[in-house]
Write a protein that holds these residues in place. Structure first.
Motif, PDB file in Angstrom:
ATOM      1  N   ALA A 196       0.765  -1.269  -0.048  1.00  0.00           N
ATOM      2  CA  ALA A 196      -0.068  -0.042  -0.032  1.00  0.00           C
ATOM      3  C   ALA A 196       0.801   1.234   0.014  1.00  0.00           C
ATOM      4  O   ALA A 196       0.620   2.289  -0.719  1.00  0.00           O
ATOM      5  N   ASP A 197       1.967   1.443   0.516  1.00  0.00           N
ATOM      6  CA  ASP A 197       2.773   2.446   0.763  1.00  0.00           C
ATOM      7  C   ASP A 197       4.193   2.141   0.485  1.00  0.00           C
ATOM      8  O   ASP A 197       5.082   1.968   1.632  1.00  0.00           O
ATOM      9  N   PRO A 198       4.888   1.919  -0.658  1.00  0.00           N
ATOM     10  CA  PRO A 198       6.210   1.614  -1.102  1.00  0.00           C
ATOM     11  C   PRO A 198       7.202   2.577  -0.238  1.00  0.00           C
ATOM     12  O   PRO A 198       7.100   3.915  -0.125  1.00  0.00           O
ATOM     13  N   ASN A 199       8.417   1.975  -0.036  1.00  0.00           N
ATOM     14  CA  ASN A 199       9.358   3.032   0.517  1.00  0.00           C
ATOM     15  C   ASN A 199      10.294   3.053  -0.608  1.00  0.00           C
ATOM     16  O   ASN A 199      11.185   2.126  -0.483  1.00  0.00           O
ATOM     17  N   SER A 200      10.454   4.176  -1.056  1.00  0.00           N
ATOM     18  CA  SER A 200      11.379   4.259  -2.159  1.00  0.00           C
ATOM     19  C   SER A 200      12.732   4.767  -1.985  1.00  0.00           C
ATOM     20  O   SER A 200      13.551   5.150  -2.841  1.00  0.00           O
ATOM     21  N   ASP A 201      12.889   5.031  -0.667  1.00  0.00           N
ATOM     22  CA  ASP A 201      14.312   5.353  -0.156  1.00  0.00           C
ATOM     23  C   ASP A 201      15.319   4.210   0.073  1.00  0.00           C
ATOM     24  O   ASP A 201      16.614   4.525  -0.290  1.00  0.00           O
ATOM     25  N   SER A 202      15.022   3.166   0.146  1.00  0.00           N
ATOM     26  CA  SER A 202      15.988   2.209   0.050  1.00  0.00           C
ATOM     27  C   SER A 202      15.296   0.887  -0.926  1.00  0.00           C
ATOM     28  O   SER A 202      14.948  -0.012  -0.326  1.00  0.00           O
ATOM     29  N   PRO A 203      15.260   1.347  -2.227  1.00  0.00           N
ATOM     30  CA  PRO A 203      14.722   0.437  -3.016  1.00  0.00           C
ATOM     31  C   PRO A 203      15.418  -0.967  -3.434  1.00  0.00           C
ATOM     32  O   PRO A 203      16.566  -1.031  -3.291  1.00  0.00           O
ATOM     33  N   ALA A 204      14.554  -2.024  -3.573  1.00  0.00           N
ATOM     34  CA  ALA A 204      15.260  -3.271  -3.976  1.00  0.00           C
ATOM     35  C   ALA A 204      15.120  -3.414  -5.514  1.00  0.00           C
ATOM     36  O   ALA A 204      15.942  -4.143  -6.193  1.00  0.00           O
ATOM     37  N   ASN A 205      14.272  -2.541  -6.077  1.00  0.00           N
ATOM     38  CA  ASN A 205      14.063  -2.466  -7.487  1.00  0.00           C
ATOM     39  C   ASN A 205      14.187  -0.885  -7.862  1.00  0.00           C
ATOM     40  O   ASN A 205      13.106  -0.242  -7.810  1.00  0.00           O
ATOM     41  N   VAL A 206      15.191  -0.500  -8.374  1.00  0.00           N
ATOM     42  CA  VAL A 206      15.437   0.903  -8.488  1.00  0.00           C
ATOM     43  C   VAL A 206      14.614   1.547  -9.468  1.00  0.00           C
ATOM     44  O   VAL A 206      13.925   2.503  -9.562  1.00  0.00           O
TER      45      VAL A 206
END
Length: 169
Positions: free
Chosen positions: A128-138
């Motif tokens: 619901a709320d991705p964390n784009s600060d430390s992505p696994a898929n850039v």
């Protein structure tokens, strides 16, 4: 094989079968191996993933609950916190203790009090709320930040459609 981890996992599985939690259902991949679970995750309502049926594998270490399980999406999913190979990257599945990169506090990482239920609730919230600060898929993180209703939304919709087709095969 640790007797404690076997008993704990059996107890958690029995509990989830007796009192199912909204959003997912869990079972063993092979009845003879308590350390390998298959979870069907239902895309959370009011998110881009709504309506999706995502198959996930949880693999527990023999020293569970001292160390976290590994989690991998088997169904294709486009999400900043899921690597392209399906590996899930969220704080509570990271080894306990200090983060050598300094991103996470120890209390955000794995703690032995976590259960399959708390892991799945965290993953549902991550959808619901991705964390784009430390992505696994850039690539997914970049699309999520720059154009969440464009390319990102289209790729997620394709994954949801595909997951629905596969769920009924």
């Amino acid at each position: 094989m640790s007797e404690q981890s076997v008993l704990l996992l059996r107890k958690q599985l029995a509990e989830l079968n007796k009192n199912p939690v909204e959003g997912f259902s869990a079972g063993l991949i092979d009845d003879d191996d308590i350390y390998k679970w298959e979870v069907l995750l239902i895309g959370p309502q009011d998110t881009l993933f709504e309506g999706g049926f995502f198959k996930v594998h949880l693999t527990f270490p023999v020293d569970y609950p001292l160390r976290p399980p590994k989690m991998k999406f088997i169904t294709e999913i486009w999400h900043p916190n899921v690597a392209k190979n399906g590996d899930v990257c969220i704080s509570i599945l990271h080894e306990p203790g200090e983060d050598k990169f300094g991103y996470e506090k120890p209390e955000e990482r794995w703690l032995p009090i976590h259960t399959v239920e708390t892991i799945m609730i965290s993953v549902i919230s991550m959808l619901a709320d991705p964390n784009s600060d430390s992505p696994a898929n850039v690539d997914a993180a970049k699309e999520w930040r720059e154009d969440p209703n464009g390319e990102f939304k289209r790729k997620v919709a394709r994954c949801v459609r595909k997951s629905q087709e596969m769920a009924f095969e």
